[in-house]
Design a protein around this motif. Sequence first.
Motif, mmCIF file in Angstrom:
data_model
loop_
_atom_site.group_PDB
_atom_site.id
_atom_site.type_symbol
_atom_site.label_atom_id
_atom_site.label_comp_id
_atom_site.label_asym_id
_atom_site.label_seq_id
_atom_site.Cartn_x
_atom_site.Cartn_y
_atom_site.Cartn_z
ATOM 1 N N ASN A 132 0.644 -1.121 -0.231
ATOM 2 C CA ASN A 132 -0.005 0.078 -0.315
ATOM 3 C C ASN A 132 0.288 1.031 -0.128
ATOM 4 O O ASN A 132 0.357 2.353 -0.846
ATOM 5 C CB ASN A 132 -1.377 0.084 1.280
ATOM 6 C CG ASN A 132 -2.237 -0.682 0.703
ATOM 7 O OD1 ASN A 132 -2.553 -1.552 -0.318
ATOM 8 N ND2 ASN A 132 -3.219 -0.665 2.278
ATOM 9 N N ASN A 266 -14.660 -1.464 -3.498
ATOM 10 C CA ASN A 266 -13.586 -0.846 -3.841
ATOM 11 C C ASN A 266 -13.137 -0.489 -5.197
ATOM 12 O O ASN A 266 -13.196 1.057 -5.293
ATOM 13 C CB ASN A 266 -12.680 -1.156 -2.417
ATOM 14 C CG ASN A 266 -13.106 -1.087 -1.042
ATOM 15 O OD1 ASN A 266 -13.716 -0.457 -0.511
ATOM 16 N ND2 ASN A 266 -12.474 -2.119 -0.442
ATOM 17 N N ILE A 380 -7.778 2.644 -2.260
ATOM 18 C CA ILE A 380 -8.609 1.817 -2.086
ATOM 19 C C ILE A 380 -8.708 0.704 -3.216
ATOM 20 O O ILE A 380 -9.227 0.103 -3.242
ATOM 21 C CB ILE A 380 -9.336 3.389 -1.898
ATOM 22 C CG1 ILE A 380 -9.623 4.097 -1.031
ATOM 23 C CG2 ILE A 380 -10.923 2.315 -2.151
ATOM 24 C CD1 ILE A 380 -10.602 4.983 -0.304
ATOM 25 N N SER A 383 -6.774 -2.157 -3.001
ATOM 26 C CA SER A 383 -7.022 -2.446 -1.586
ATOM 27 C C SER A 383 -7.711 -3.630 -1.338
ATOM 28 O O SER A 383 -7.539 -4.794 -0.673
ATOM 29 C CB SER A 383 -7.952 -1.919 -0.640
ATOM 30 O OG SER A 383 -8.617 -2.077 -0.638
#
Length: 455
Positions: A132, A266, A380, A383
């Motif tokens: 991330n 998402n 996002i 994710s």
Amino acid sequence: MKNQRKKGMVLLILCIGAFLCMLDTTIMTITIPKIQDGFNVGLNQVSWAINLYTIIFSSITLLMARIAEIYGKNRFMLLGFLLFGLGSLVSGLSPTLLILFIGRIIQSIGAALILPLASIIGLSSVPIKKRNKIVALIGGVSGLAAAIGPTIGGLVTEYLGWRWVFFINIPLIVIVIIIFLISLPLERGINKGIQAQKFDFLGAALSITMMFSFTLALIKGKDWGWNSFSIVLLLFIALIALGLFAYNEKKFVYPMIDTSLFSSHNFLGAALVLLFCNFLLGGFVILIPTYLVKVEGLTELQAAIMILPYSITVLLATISSSLLMKKINSKLLLLFGFIFIFGSYVLLGQLYTNWQEKLTYASILLGIGYGIIAGPSVVIAASDFKGEQLTTSQSVTNVLRQVGLVVSIAVCMSLLSSNMEVAKANISNYADYKIALPDLSNKIKSKINYNINIK
């Protein structure tokens, strides 16, 4: 320690690559008036120097990433840097607008290799729990580059000339290639596992057809007429290509895009956010620099200074949002980002009075809004995925970011060109009315007519 240093060098390569690719989507926007004057051409013609880059970039990104997976990601990323540097050199040296277009096409092919591979190589170089951070970093750098492009373009154009907008890429490319050859090994042979998969040539052809037809229709809609056969046909082709592409991707065993990505709420939500956010960004970076130079009569440097608050706040907001993601829900950050952008556009719609003050506040609000959205939306989008789906999601989000800019550039250029032609016609009619008044001598009338006709 040595391994950490090597990873740091690799990350530097990836960030510079992502920065240069996105920078060249917007850096030209403020140089358009100078290029117009240099080649003595119209606004719609010059806009193709931007449109060709973004159209080809977004159309072939998925294809390039797929080919690189077969023949070596490092090898093809190096090829991307070489092509990007060559395209920059050709663009900077271009004696005609056609040669400039060719240079931009070469640049876009290089960028279509660099940007998706930057994400893929970056993700594969770190453990899953740290991915991330890589996504946020490269996404933030890309957003920052698109945002500060007009400011850098204004400064370079004022002091060095518009050609240096392209020449400044070359020393950075040389440095990156040297670091690349030291830090990243070039693969030998090909990836047998992926090569054995049947390649999705139909999907690649349909995606390119869809993007090119749709964007060409947007760009030429005003000139050819929105109800004309040509525009209707282009939109029909784009729609059919989209439908066939979606059908093909669902049925093909090894598709260009894994359609299961869109079953993630998402990913779907973040993809739409990136698309819309970059559309709004494009509206600002296309219209405002040209408005400041052509309407308010500022120099490129003065225009760059006027939008400098925007570039500064994007940088600060991008860094801040990366830190705030640990404390504040990412979706809440996106909401705040769009509220700031909405406030910015409200002020931009009122520039007919006190425009300097309103533009400053609008630039700050837009910079905060875009900076808040840029990093979290990419995180996002990634994710819910791991492995191959994670890398594919990055390629798709890069394409959608470009689609937003492509559509925005096409729409804004068409509107701007149309409004300027209407304004010129109104000025000419008003001048004719004034010249016809009896209190002017024939000598003065002839002189005014001559001046109007040569503009």
